[in-house]
Design a protein around this motif. Structure first.
Motif, mmCIF file in Angstrom:
data_model
loop_
_atom_site.group_PDB
_atom_site.id
_atom_site.type_symbol
_atom_site.label_atom_id
_atom_site.label_comp_id
_atom_site.label_asym_id
_atom_site.label_seq_id
_atom_site.Cartn_x
_atom_site.Cartn_y
_atom_site.Cartn_z
ATOM 1 N N GLY A 1 8.366 -0.313 3.297
ATOM 2 C CA GLY A 1 8.343 -0.615 4.897
ATOM 3 C C GLY A 1 9.254 -1.712 4.819
ATOM 4 O O GLY A 1 10.072 -1.843 6.043
ATOM 5 N N THR B 1 6.656 -3.107 9.702
ATOM 6 C CA THR B 1 6.954 -1.573 9.394
ATOM 7 C C THR B 1 6.211 -1.368 8.196
ATOM 8 O O THR B 1 5.962 0.103 8.057
ATOM 9 C CB THR B 1 8.537 -1.742 9.298
ATOM 10 O OG1 THR B 1 9.156 -2.219 10.354
ATOM 11 C CG2 THR B 1 9.197 -0.485 8.760
ATOM 12 N N ARG B 2 6.113 -2.054 7.364
ATOM 13 C CA ARG B 2 5.178 -1.664 5.966
ATOM 14 C C ARG B 2 3.695 -1.141 6.418
ATOM 15 O O ARG B 2 3.598 -0.102 5.962
ATOM 16 C CB ARG B 2 4.750 -2.943 5.244
ATOM 17 C CG ARG B 2 4.351 -2.904 4.005
ATOM 18 C CD ARG B 2 3.794 -4.094 3.087
ATOM 19 N NE ARG B 2 3.331 -4.862 3.834
ATOM 20 C CZ ARG B 2 2.118 -5.243 4.276
ATOM 21 N NH1 ARG B 2 1.099 -4.282 3.578
ATOM 22 N NH2 ARG B 2 1.658 -5.929 4.765
ATOM 23 N N SER C 1 7.701 -3.551 -0.823
ATOM 24 C CA SER C 1 7.195 -2.247 -0.247
ATOM 25 C C SER C 1 8.346 -1.324 0.411
ATOM 26 O O SER C 1 9.231 -2.225 0.664
ATOM 27 C CB SER C 1 6.083 -2.577 0.766
ATOM 28 O OG SER C 1 6.758 -3.010 1.807
ATOM 29 N N GLU D 1 4.299 2.329 7.913
ATOM 30 C CA GLU D 1 4.772 3.202 6.808
ATOM 31 C C GLU D 1 3.633 3.437 5.908
ATOM 32 O O GLU D 1 3.402 4.821 5.722
ATOM 33 C CB GLU D 1 5.988 2.421 5.804
ATOM 34 C CG GLU D 1 6.620 3.669 4.850
ATOM 35 C CD GLU D 1 5.862 3.653 3.487
ATOM 36 O OE1 GLU D 1 6.079 4.812 2.862
ATOM 37 O OE2 GLU D 1 5.296 2.862 3.348
ATOM 38 N N GLU D 2 2.821 2.700 5.482
ATOM 39 C CA GLU D 2 1.689 2.973 4.778
ATOM 40 C C GLU D 2 0.703 3.769 5.542
ATOM 41 O O GLU D 2 -0.145 4.909 4.960
ATOM 42 C CB GLU D 2 0.808 1.548 4.526
ATOM 43 C CG GLU D 2 1.712 0.853 3.270
ATOM 44 C CD GLU D 2 1.204 -0.493 3.196
ATOM 45 O OE1 GLU D 2 1.485 -1.260 2.096
ATOM 46 O OE2 GLU D 2 0.202 -1.037 3.851
ATOM 47 N N SER E 1 1.910 7.427 5.652
ATOM 48 C CA SER E 1 2.170 8.300 4.676
ATOM 49 C C SER E 1 0.421 8.492 4.158
ATOM 50 O O SER E 1 0.403 9.620 3.599
ATOM 51 C CB SER E 1 2.806 7.600 3.426
ATOM 52 O OG SER E 1 2.180 6.070 3.589
ATOM 53 N N LEU F 1 12.813 -0.420 4.651
ATOM 54 C CA LEU F 1 13.315 0.269 5.834
ATOM 55 C C LEU F 1 13.511 -0.746 7.006
ATOM 56 O O LEU F 1 14.411 -0.478 7.738
ATOM 57 C CB LEU F 1 11.885 1.186 6.517
ATOM 58 C CG LEU F 1 11.793 2.516 5.649
ATOM 59 C CD1 LEU F 1 10.313 3.148 5.730
ATOM 60 C CD2 LEU F 1 12.860 3.411 5.798
ATOM 61 N N SER F 2 12.581 -1.889 7.234
ATOM 62 C CA SER F 2 13.155 -2.773 8.186
ATOM 63 C C SER F 2 14.373 -3.518 7.820
ATOM 64 O O SER F 2 14.999 -3.721 8.966
ATOM 65 C CB SER F 2 11.971 -3.893 8.085
ATOM 66 O OG SER F 2 12.218 -4.944 9.149
#
Length: 579
Positions: free
Chosen positions: A116, A198-199, A114, A202-203, A206, A119-120
């Motif tokens: 996220g 983080t995932r 993912s 982010e989900e 968005s 990003l992490s």
């Protein structure tokens, strides 16, 4: 990957900045050497200054103390500044290496991880690596030298008493080895938990509109709470293990110090050690507490960094897209041949495409039609090699696409996807994106006009220089699609893949998009993934797909006469439109 291998690999990122790092190390050595100076100055001050009343010593010692502190302060400033520069640069280099890898990853990698999590890795994991690559090394060098310097002075004063310190060394080593293994595992769990958190974040960000409209706030709160709790538990366990190890080492150190103080007091009674020597020895022992604490604490910091480094290098070591093509063509004519094509996604056991053969002539407009999951998008994604063919081959102008370098292949293909991708930049930058960034303004305007986009661009506050927001949030669906078409027009590639998504647009927006598409496909080989059958009636051929196979082929009129799959789909859609 073991700890030493990870650490040596991390140090490679420090190597380009070795000059600054060397200055920092030398400064730390100077700092470490100043530490034993304080107890060393105490002995003559007490024995000769206070006991023997030597006036010269009383004057010199304070001046020497000021000089030592001045040298220590200057060394600290230099080491801190140089180290901050090196540490920040290492983090920057790692982030750039990770970002470059992300840009080169195959599409399958993004299917399996993912945004996220990525990003992490780029934000959280890299910041933890800073501690392992530089800060922990500083502690090891500076505080180890400080301890050695203090021990050397203690040996000079009384070697018998100092030997007692080494009684604790084997116990400390064994303790640190046991703790290291536990800390490494706990820090990996912490990173995984942080990536999951983080995932979810982010989900939720968005998909905030969907969350609101479907009342998903309680569900998302619960998901995020569980993720935060997982991070909390892993962090607390890690800190607890570290605290226990520090407490054990400090207790052992205290026992040794208590023993030394007792023996030294006995020797002082027999004049085996002077008052100044005893105070100097005791001060040196007391000063060892702080560096020993740092050295025991650094293990936790080091294991955190190494766990993060393992995560980072796992990403960096992922295989990039295969790009072994050597046959460069300046511009394709646009003929496409699919020959006995089979394709299977990695996670599936059944084929997404089955023994598919099809020839598309240069300049021909082909529409791909079929139910969801029939293989339309999969077929289109194989042309620019977003995925690797399982069996068979695709020929462009008679040349296997695997023989073309990826950059050369893709510069001959324009894509307008179903989910239009726009960036938080100006309108002009979104049209003239990537390799087209230096396109003259008049060509950008011409492409926008051809896509029927200038009519709404001119109404924007700053025209082509208007910032459109993340993913073009300030634009309507039809406006976003027209900008994507303008981008494809500006590229002027011989092959166009258009994932048509006009069904969600109003009638006026759909008409504008259709007019733009009619202009765009002129003189190009065009593959339209059709979602609304009424919009592809003018296609040269319509390919009907079902379960990865071609089941019908012909013009709109021919397929209606057949009264097969296409005719059934067309009637169903007409009924839906009426409703």
């Amino acid at each position: 990957m073991n700890s030493s291998t990870l650490y040596l690999r991390l140090l490679r990122y420090v190597k380009p900045h070795s000059r600054l790092f060397a200055i920092a190390i030398v400064s730390m050595v100077v700092m470490a050497l100043t530490e034993p100076a304080l107890p060393a100055l105490l002995q003559p001050l007490l024995d000769e200054g206070f006991v023997q009343q030597n006036p010269d010593i009383i004057k010199i010692i304070p001046l020497l103390l000021l000089l030592v502190m001045l040298i220590k302060g200057i060394a600290m400033i230099i080491s801190t500044t140089c180290l901050a520069k090196v540490a920040t640069q290492v983090v920057t280099d790692l982030r750039q290496a990770m970002f470059e890898k992300i840009l080169s990853l195959p599409t399958t990698a993004f299917d399996n991880i993912s945004a996220g999590i990525l990003l992490s890795k780029v934000t959280y994991d890299v910041s933890r690596v800073m501690a392992a690559s530089t800060e922990s090394l500083v502690v090891i060098i500076r505080d180890s030298l400080t301890v050695l310097g203090l021990l050397a002075w203690m040996f000079y004063l009384n070697w018998k008493l100092t030997l007692i310190v080494f009684l604790v060394a084997p116990v400390v080593v064994v303790t640190m080895r046991i703790v290291s293994k536990r800390l490494r595992g706990m820090n990996i769990l912490t990173q995984d938990a942080m990536g999951n958190m983080t995932r979810i974040l982010e989900e939720t960000i968005s998909g905030h509109k969907l969350v609101k409209i479907f009342g998903g706030q309680p569900y998302e709160k619960n998901r995020f709470s569980l993720a935060c709790t997982a991070v909390l538990n892993a962090t607390v366990k890690s800190q607890t293990i570290s605290a226990i190890s520090i407490a054990i080492v400090q207790m052992l150190t205290a026992i040794v110090l208590a023993l030394i103080i007792y023996i030294a007091a006995q020797e002082a009674q027999s004049a085996a050690i002077t008052v100044g020597g005893f105070v100097s020895l005791f001060t040196a022992m007391g000063m060892m507490f702080t560096p020993i604490k740092h050295l025991t604490k650094v293990n936790e910091q080091l294991q955190q960094g190494l766990a993060a480094a393992q995560s980072i290098f796992t990403l960096i070591d992922q295989a990039s897209e295969q790009d072994s093509g050597t046959q460069v063509l300046p511009r394709l004519v646009g003929k496409i041949d699919f020959q006995q094509l089979n394709f299977t996604y990695q996670e599936n056991t059944s084929n997404a495409l089955h023994d598919l053969s099809l020839t598309i002539n240069a300049g021909e407009t082909i529409a791909l039609v079929g139910a969801s999951g029939s293989g339309k998008t999969t077929l289109a994604n194989l042309i620019p090699r977003f995925y690797t063919i399982t069996q068979g081959q695709i020929l462009l102008d008679g040349l296997n696409i695997n023989e073309l370098p990826l950059a050369n292949l893709r510069e001959n293909i324009a894509l307008v996807s179903q989910e239009v991708v726009l960036f938080n930049d100006t309108v002009a930058a979104n049209i003239a994106y990537g390799a087209m960034a230096n396109t003259p303004r008049e060509k950008i305007i011409a492409a926008a006009k051809a896509a029927h986009a200038m009519e709404f661009i001119e109404k924007m506050p700053n025209g082509l220089e208007t910032i459109i927001g993340e993913r073009g949030v300030k634009l309507s669906g039809g406006q976003r699609q027209r900008l994507a078409i303008a981008r494809a027009l500006l590229k002027d590639a011989p092959i166009l893949i258009f994932d048509e998504a006009t069904s969600a647009l109003d009638t006026q927006s759909e008409r504008h998009v259709q007019d733009s598409l009619d202009y765009l496909k002129r003189g190009r080989t065009t593959i339209i993934i059709a979602h609304r059958l009424s919009t592809i009636a003018q296609a040269d051929r319509i390919i009907v797909m079902d379960k990865g196979r071609i089941v019908e082929m012909g013009t709109h009129a021919q397929l209606l006469v057949l009264q097969g799959t296409y005719a059934m789909l067309y009637r169903v859609q007409e009924q839906i439109d009426v409703l």
